[in-house]
Design a protein around this motif. Structure first.
Motif, PDB file in Angstrom:
ATOM      1  N   ASP A  84       0.838  -1.196   0.000  1.00 53.49           N
ATOM      2  CA  ASP A  84       0.000   0.000   0.000  1.00 53.49           C
ATOM      3  C   ASP A  84       0.869   1.240   0.000  1.00 53.49           C
ATOM      4  O   ASP A  84       0.972   1.935   1.004  1.00 53.49           O
ATOM      5  CB  ASP A  84      -0.915  -0.035   1.233  1.00 53.49           C
ATOM      6  N   ALA A  89      -0.885   6.856  -2.481  1.00 53.77           N
ATOM      7  CA  ALA A  89      -2.142   7.361  -1.925  1.00 53.77           C
ATOM      8  C   ALA A  89      -2.539   8.704  -2.521  1.00 53.77           C
ATOM      9  O   ALA A  89      -3.128   9.537  -1.856  1.00 53.77           O
ATOM     10  CB  ALA A  89      -2.020   7.471  -0.413  1.00 53.77           C
ATOM     11  N   THR A  94      -4.745   9.356  -5.011  1.00 50.10           N
ATOM     12  CA  THR A  94      -6.202   9.344  -5.073  1.00 50.10           C
ATOM     13  C   THR A  94      -6.668   7.962  -4.621  1.00 50.10           C
ATOM     14  O   THR A  94      -5.882   7.005  -4.588  1.00 50.10           O
ATOM     15  CB  THR A  94      -6.738   9.599  -6.491  1.00 50.10           C
ATOM     16  N   HIS A  95      -7.945   7.852  -4.306  1.00 51.67           N
ATOM     17  CA  HIS A  95      -8.483   6.541  -3.929  1.00 51.67           C
ATOM     18  C   HIS A  95      -8.249   5.526  -5.041  1.00 51.67           C
ATOM     19  O   HIS A  95      -7.756   4.411  -4.798  1.00 51.67           O
ATOM     20  CB  HIS A  95      -9.975   6.661  -3.633  1.00 51.67           C
ATOM     21  N   GLU A  96      -8.594   5.912  -6.265  1.00 58.40           N
ATOM     22  CA  GLU A  96      -8.480   4.980  -7.390  1.00 58.40           C
ATOM     23  C   GLU A  96      -7.044   4.563  -7.625  1.00 58.40           C
ATOM     24  O   GLU A  96      -6.749   3.380  -7.870  1.00 58.40           O
ATOM     25  CB  GLU A  96      -9.061   5.615  -8.665  1.00 58.40           C
ATOM     26  N   ARG A 125      -4.550   4.550  -5.464  1.00 58.31           N
ATOM     27  CA  ARG A 125      -4.084   3.727  -4.356  1.00 58.31           C
ATOM     28  C   ARG A 125      -4.551   2.284  -4.501  1.00 58.31           C
ATOM     29  O   ARG A 125      -3.765   1.339  -4.367  1.00 58.31           O
ATOM     30  CB  ARG A 125      -4.598   4.311  -3.036  1.00 58.31           C
ATOM     31  N   GLU A 126      -5.833   2.091  -4.791  1.00 59.31           N
ATOM     32  CA  GLU A 126      -6.367   0.737  -4.901  1.00 59.31           C
ATOM     33  C   GLU A 126      -5.786   0.002  -6.109  1.00 59.31           C
ATOM     34  O   GLU A 126      -5.466  -1.189  -6.032  1.00 59.31           O
ATOM     35  CB  GLU A 126      -7.898   0.776  -4.994  1.00 59.31           C
ATOM     36  N   HIS A 165     -11.014  -1.907   2.317  1.00 57.06           N
ATOM     37  CA  HIS A 165     -10.156  -2.481   1.267  1.00 57.06           C
ATOM     38  C   HIS A 165     -10.525  -3.932   0.949  1.00 57.06           C
ATOM     39  O   HIS A 165     -10.173  -4.434  -0.117  1.00 57.06           O
ATOM     40  CB  HIS A 165      -8.680  -2.401   1.680  1.00 57.06           C
ATOM     41  N   ARG A 194     -17.625   3.424  -5.668  1.00 57.28           N
ATOM     42  CA  ARG A 194     -16.212   3.118  -5.438  1.00 57.28           C
ATOM     43  C   ARG A 194     -15.942   1.627  -5.571  1.00 57.28           C
ATOM     44  O   ARG A 194     -16.749   0.795  -5.181  1.00 57.28           O
ATOM     45  CB  ARG A 194     -15.795   3.581  -4.037  1.00 57.28           C
ATOM     46  N   TRP A 243     -12.911  -1.122  -4.422  1.00 56.94           N
ATOM     47  CA  TRP A 243     -11.833  -1.229  -3.461  1.00 56.94           C
ATOM     48  C   TRP A 243     -10.883  -2.355  -3.868  1.00 56.94           C
ATOM     49  O   TRP A 243     -11.080  -3.029  -4.873  1.00 56.94           O
ATOM     50  CB  TRP A 243     -12.404  -1.452  -2.062  1.00 56.94           C
TER      51      TRP A 243
END
Length: 347
Positions: A127, A130, A132-134, A136-137, A164, A174, A176
């Motif tokens: 991980d 970070a 953006t959310h997208e 990061r995932e 997650h 979203r 995850w």
């Protein structure tokens, strides 16, 4: 070491919900002993993802307790969200230190990592991005999916925080980590959530009350497998987000720091009862694995506030240990007088 206080804090009060109005006694609740459930899950799946609430230390203790079952079932890799990219050598050292990660500074997390290393899992983090959310995932999913390229033997346990582990798109659109990992590998993860005593856990309390009335023992955690249907009316996460494959129900937690601290599995731990004899506060009393440097993560620790003298530490059974004491400026020149029942610690 004062996790009872942490669990009662409202970290995100804007998301607090009133307890659901669902009649819990009418829900279909399938309870499975956790060991039997984990054995079954490990035997049938190549990717298993277990959620932790970052504010519930016992969630880490539970994950550590599952590691031998996953190893026996042929799992090869243990990946944790919390491990930093800046510590490349935990396997060579054999223990985590202050550079290993963020949540890994919790002794319970440190003990999970020690156990995973002792069992010869390949231990690593994933991980590291970070923006953006997208982003990061996607980064995390790609890093984990690489393990399965041209390798039919890989079996992966993922230790991840909160959402997650959701493998279905949430109502806000979203996706995850679990969802993207499924897409990139073609392997459906088995996803496990954890519920325990904490601020705002109204549905947890309601379900535990119903099961106790039905005669279910909470000496140890149990699994709801499968959990009640996603649209049943419950509101505690993951409900209102997306469905998961199993929910761990922890025993109601009566732990009170510093002298009445508890662990999930006391039969596998060594209890150290102690007394602070000096007149200096606040201090942190820590039990370190014997021979490990001060940068290592201790086996357990607890902070003592003004006038607190009695404390309890819990360390892995059979571990050789040494006591170290700290104040806000660093380590103190402490004195330890071992006794059959109570360890006296002073300056």
């Amino acid at each position: 070491g004062r996790d009872d206080e942490v669990r009662q804090m409202a970290f995100l009060p804007q998301f607090d919900l009133p307890p659901s109005a669902v009649a819990a006694e009418e829900l279909e609740l399938t309870v499975v002993p956790w060991r039997r459930g984990i054995d079954d899950i490990a035997a049938k799946h190549r990717i298993v993802m277990i959620m932790e609430d970052h504010f519930c230390s016992k969630h880490r203790e539970f994950i550590g307790a599952t590691l031998p079952a996953f190893k026996a079932a042929g799992f090869t890799h243990y990946a944790a969200e919390a491990i930093s990219r800046y510590d490349a050598f935990p396997a060579e050292r054999g223990y985590p230190n202050k550079f290993t990660g963020l949540y890994t500074s919790d002794p319970q997390f440190g003990n999970v990592l020690r156990r995973a290393l002792d069992l010869e899992f390949t231990v690593f983090g994933y991980d590291f991005r970070a923006s953006t959310h997208e982003d990061r995932e996607e980064f995390a999913a790609t890093r984990l999916a690489e393990l399965f390229q041209n390798d039919g033997e890989t079996k992966l346990l993922v230790h991840a925080g909160h959402a997650h582990v959701l493998k279905y798109e949430t109502d806000d659109g979203r996706r995850w980590l679990a969802s993207l990992l499924w897409e990139e590998t073609g392997i459906e993860p088995f996803t496990i959530w954890q519920w325990s005593s904490k601020h705002g856990a109204g549905d947890y309390e309601k379900i535990v009350g119903v099961l106790k009335a039905r005669g279910v023992s909470f000496d140890e955690p149990v699994l709801l497998m499968p959990p009640p249907a996603f649209n049943c009316g419950l509101q505690d996460s993951p409900y209102r987000l997306a469905s998961v494959d199993a929910i761990v129900l922890h025993p109601p937690d009566d732990s009170v720091a510093p002298a009445k601290r508890t662990v999930l599995f006391p039969d596998t731990m060594q209890q150290l009862s102690g007394r602070w004899t000096a007149h200096e506060w606040p201090v942190v009393v820590s039990a370190y694995n014997q021979g490990e440097p001060i940068e290592a993560i201790p086996l357990d620790q607890v902070m003592l506030r003004q006038a607190e003298t009695e404390f309890v530490l819990w360390i892995p059974e059979g571990a050789a240990y040494e006591i170290r004491v700290f104040n806000s400026n660093g380590p103190l020149n402490s004195r330890v007088d071992p006794d059959a029942d109570v360890i006296s610690v002073g300056l």
